[in-house]
Design an enzyme around this catalytic site. Sequence first.
Site, PDB file in Angstrom:
ATOM      1  N   GLY A 130      22.174  11.663  35.595  1.00  0.00           N
ATOM      2  CA  GLY A 130      21.832  11.265  34.056  1.00  0.00           C
ATOM      3  C   GLY A 130      21.408  12.479  33.296  1.00  0.00           C
ATOM      4  N   GLU A 154      15.104  16.816  34.299  1.00  0.00           N
ATOM      5  CA  GLU A 154      15.203  15.455  34.367  1.00  0.00           C
ATOM      6  C   GLU A 154      15.567  14.597  33.033  1.00  0.00           C
ATOM      7  OE1 GLU A 154      15.686  12.895  36.073  1.00  0.00           O
ATOM      8  OE2 GLU A 154      14.109  12.047  37.094  1.00  0.00           O
ATOM      9  N   ASP A 172      10.341   7.486  34.361  1.00  0.00           N
ATOM     10  CA  ASP A 172       9.981   6.135  34.389  1.00  0.00           C
ATOM     11  C   ASP A 172       8.678   5.863  35.065  1.00  0.00           C
ATOM     12  OD1 ASP A 172       9.995   3.250  34.005  1.00  0.00           O
ATOM     13  OD2 ASP A 172      11.575   2.974  35.402  1.00  0.00           O
ATOM     14  N   LYS A 208       8.431   7.569  29.890  1.00  0.00           N
ATOM     15  CA  LYS A 208       8.002   6.517  29.536  1.00  0.00           C
ATOM     16  C   LYS A 208       6.539   6.395  29.861  1.00  0.00           C
ATOM     17  CE  LYS A 208      12.152   3.688  30.278  1.00  0.00           C
ATOM     18  NZ  LYS A 208      12.797   2.804  31.459  1.00  0.00           N
ATOM     19  N   VAL A 233      16.872   2.310  28.473  1.00  0.00           N
ATOM     20  CA  VAL A 233      18.001   3.129  27.557  1.00  0.00           C
ATOM     21  C   VAL A 233      19.147   3.801  27.976  1.00  0.00           C
ATOM     22  CG1 VAL A 233      15.861   3.847  26.005  1.00  0.00           C
ATOM     23  CG2 VAL A 233      16.433   5.203  27.746  1.00  0.00           C
TER      24      VAL A 233
END
Length: 191
Positions: free
Chosen positions: A59, A114, A118, A146, A168
């Site tokens: 990601g 990163e 989460d 988050k 997301v």
Amino acid sequence: MAIIDDKLVTVPGDGSFAGREMELLIDAGELQSKVAELAEDISGKYPGRCPIIIGILNGSFVFMADLVRKLTIPFEVDFIKLSSYGSETSSSGTVRLLKDISADITGRDVIVVEDIIDTGLTINFLRHRLEEARPTSVAFVTLLLKDEVAKLDFPIDYVGFNIPNRYVVGYGLDIDQQLRGLDAIYALKEN
Ligand code: 5GP
């Protein structure tokens, strides 16, 4: 990928989220200004040093590419691949190491990049693992946090945006491996 307008995208493919709608959360301009701000902060903290910047795959590849191109200090890069998510949209609860770094980080300044934090499980795991190699310093950068969900035993040095507890995508982040190429961040709409 079907973009209905620039505020709404539908998930392509034939995975379990195909056809679901995602709505704009952070636009491309906001992302780019934040990345520039983070790069300036980081550059200011490492004068005369050459940190190893470690991206967490998959990601973080888009964020990392933009971030490093705005740094004004020398640096090296490496990548690690970890997995705490399956193909669904919640953490599996255990972290697996899928690809290790190749650099020797002993005695080096390390900056971990990163895409999103989460639960904090991935970053907590990685911190312990990196510290075993006795680097001079380890700092963490995340584009998204988050903050209602994350349970961290240490502070994150650089945070782009605190976001609500929603799934997301975009700017490197996927849903069923789709939509990583969006230049903004979109959040899954409830059915
Ligand atoms: P954590 O270990 O902090 O629970 O999760 C970290 C990893 O889970 C991230 O690196 C990312 O791969 C994945 N993840 C967590 N939340 C999201 C999300 O909202 N969207 C996407 N695409 N991936 C997420």
